[in-house]
Design an enzyme around this catalytic site. Structure first.
Site, PDB file in Angstrom:
ATOM      1  N   HIS A 142     -19.616  48.295 -21.604  1.00  0.00           N
ATOM      2  CA  HIS A 142     -20.867  47.664 -21.156  1.00  0.00           C
ATOM      3  C   HIS A 142     -21.592  46.989 -22.324  1.00  0.00           C
ATOM      4  O   HIS A 142     -22.805  46.780 -22.276  1.00  0.00           O
ATOM      5  CB  HIS A 142     -21.796  48.687 -20.483  1.00  0.00           C
ATOM      6  CG  HIS A 142     -21.070  49.628 -19.576  1.00  0.00           C
ATOM      7  ND1 HIS A 142     -20.658  49.265 -18.310  1.00  0.00           N
ATOM      8  CD2 HIS A 142     -20.644  50.901 -19.765  1.00  0.00           C
ATOM      9  CE1 HIS A 142     -20.027  50.279 -17.749  1.00  0.00           C
ATOM     10  NE2 HIS A 142     -19.994  51.283 -18.624  1.00  0.00           N
ATOM     11  N   SER A 197     -24.458  23.276 -35.827  1.00  0.00           N
ATOM     12  CA  SER A 197     -25.591  22.815 -35.024  1.00  0.00           C
ATOM     13  C   SER A 197     -26.192  21.581 -35.682  1.00  0.00           C
ATOM     14  O   SER A 197     -26.316  21.514 -36.900  1.00  0.00           O
ATOM     15  CB  SER A 197     -26.656  23.916 -34.923  1.00  0.00           C
ATOM     16  OG  SER A 197     -27.874  23.408 -34.408  1.00  0.00           O
ATOM     17  N   ARG A 238       0.829  -1.208   0.000  1.00  0.00           N
ATOM     18  CA  ARG A 238       0.000   0.000   0.000  1.00  0.00           C
ATOM     19  C   ARG A 238       0.861   1.255   0.000  1.00  0.00           C
ATOM     20  O   ARG A 238       0.496   2.279   0.579  1.00  0.00           O
ATOM     21  CB  ARG A 238      -0.952   0.029   1.209  1.00  0.00           C
ATOM     22  CG  ARG A 238      -1.834  -1.185   1.351  1.00  0.00           C
ATOM     23  CD  ARG A 238      -2.805  -1.311   0.199  1.00  0.00           C
ATOM     24  NE  ARG A 238      -3.657  -2.496   0.331  1.00  0.00           N
ATOM     25  CZ  ARG A 238      -4.488  -2.924  -0.601  1.00  0.00           C
ATOM     26  NH1 ARG A 238      -4.593  -2.269  -1.747  1.00  0.00           N
ATOM     27  NH2 ARG A 238      -5.209  -4.005  -0.409  1.00  0.00           N
TER      28      ARG A 238
END
Length: 474
Positions: free
Chosen positions: A151, A281, A77
């Site tokens: 913006h 698409s 381990r």
């Protein structure tokens, strides 16, 4: 097809070079190189290690016996002990001296630094190539006027090249941080179980100079010139945080670039590459979705979020060592590098194949320039003898009327309103002169030229990195 999970970063997004750097072969062969460097240095400093033992170790650096390692790990381990035992099976004469005086982090942490250093060099190559593609684009379009946006509302015009200069500047910030990180990367060295080098002091009978020489010799063999002076069992996990912060910065720059391309694609001013048989698409056959830019955004969010992992890990370490870093680091660090590789490959691919539509750019300018030109028109007519207050009021009224009509689906007729108003006493020729878009871009072209001079110097400094072969899979 596979019946088990496959990481999409490896299957779809990251380059072969980056995938290779974080492969088991590179990791475990680096561990063996570190064990060889340790043994060689110990021999050079007088320990009883033979050339035959070292040659035996060197002969098996790359032929890693993974099956044996897996069996030993199932028993112990412990991954490092498993690979020590597996290496010893191949090198029976060297078995007594493999990993002599070292702890697991000698191979684990040093290998991580070595691999991350190589990965960061690869990221630098991709980054420089992305900058070069955008440099060519900015130079070509440095004088082409376009609407600027604040913006995402139409604002005073800039140029297409000046906008690209902003993308480049972000990447130059990233290059600066990356080069700083590369310059300051250090090996853990050989510090022992709690960082005190007690085991190596014992091996060299308390000779401090030999212990220090051991580290410097190992570093030199692995092409490093810096070692952390102090550590616990591991190097500070803050190192991982700083490295992934560099990757996060690159992701942020890529994200900003990709968002801008997506917005410009919607405006039909600039488009990313789109192959002849590419489908935008599955339902809408006409669509040309900016899917590469969207993929950058998606990967960038992943890298930015992943960079939080080493911050939390560094915060949570107890005293000289805990193991709650291990599983997280095995995932977070490689995947951050793989995703950043994918981001920069996409940025380079897109930047090198952008399509610009000057007529659409001009159309949008013409729709907005009349409003932006009103101050210039006012001043021009005042100079011709007009009444400033009266002209201002007439412009206000015409502007409101034109804006209302345009928002209702009509054309922007502000210029026609002004031409028909005898108050202004101005001809169409005079107005066309005032409406020249280049009159409104300020020093955008000159700023871009001045900025690109510096960019060119940086590219020339890194010219050996140019010409990366970028392959986009999907």
């Amino acid at each position: 097809m596979s019946d088990s999970y496959e990481n999409p970063l490896c299957k779809r997004y990251a380059s072969k070079e980056m995938r290779s750097l974080f492969s088991d072969d590179v990791k475990f062969s680096t561990w063996r190189k570190l064990w060889v460097a340790l043994a060689e240095s110990q021999k050079e400093l007088g320990l009883d290690i033979s050339a035959e033992q070292i040659n035996e170790m060197k002969a098996h650096i790359n032929d890693i016996n993974y099956d044996a390692a897996a069996e030993f790990e199932a028993e112990t381990r412990h991954d490092v002990m498993a690979h020590i035992k597996a290496y010893a099976e191949q090198c029976p004469n060297a078995k007594p001296i493999i990993h002599l005086g070292a702890t697991s982090c000698y191979v684990g942490d040093n290998a991580d630094i070595i691999i991350q250093h190589s990965a960061l060099l690869h990221i630098k190559k991709l980054l420089v190539n992305a900058i070069e593609k955008l440099y060519v684009f900015a130079e070509k379009y440095k004088a082409l006027p376009c609407l600027a946006f604040t913006h995402f509302q139409a604002a005073q015009p800039t140029t297409v090249g000046k906008r690209a200069a902003l993308w480049i500047q972000d990447l130059l910030f990233d290059l600066e941080q990356l080069e700083f990180a590369l310059e300051n990367m250090k090996l853990l060295g050989c510090k022992g179980t709690t960082g005190t080098q007690a085991s190596f002091s014992a091996l060299f009978n308390g000779d401090h100079e030999k212990v220090k020489l051991l580290e410097s010799k190992i570093a030199e063999k692995l092409n490093f010139d810096k070692i952390y002076q102090v550590s616990g069992q591991t190097y500070s996990r803050k190192v991982d945080y700083y490295l992934l912060s560099v990757l996060s910065g690159i992701a942020q720059s890529g994200y900003k670039f990709s968002n801008d391309i997506r917005l410009l694609s919607n405006l039909k001013e600039v488009e990313e590459p789109f192959e002849d048989k590419q489908i935008g698409s599955s339902a809408m056959a006409y669509k040309r979705n900016p899917m590469r830019s969207e993929r950058i955004a998606s990967l960038a969010r992943f890298v930015t979020a992943t960079a939080l992992n080493p911050a939390l890990t560094a915060s949570a370490q107890w005293l000289e060592r805990t193991l709650d870093d291990s599983a997280n680091r095995r995932i977070a660090i490689p995947e951050a590098f793989l995703a950043t590789d994918g981001i920069l490959s996409l940025v380079t691919n897109i930047a090198g194949g952008l399509t610009v539509y000057p007529k659409m750019i001009e159309k949008h300018l013409k729709e907005e320039l009349p409003f932006m030109a009103t101050e210039n028109i006012l001043m021009y007519c005042v100079k011709k003898g007009g009444d400033r207050q009266l002209l201002h009021e007439r412009i206000r009224l015409h502007s409101v009327a034109a804006a209302t009509a345009a928002k209702q689906g009509g054309e922007n007729e502000l210029i026609e309103f002004i031409l028909e108003d005898e108050t202004f006493d101005i001809s169409r020729h005079e107005l066309n002169q005032l409406l020249n878009a280049e009159n409104f871009t300020g020093r955008a072209k000159e700023q871009t030229e001045e900025f690109l001079t510096g960019v060119k110097t940086i590219l020339e400094k890194n010219r050996e990195l140019l010409g990366a072969d970028i392959e986009i899979k999907v």
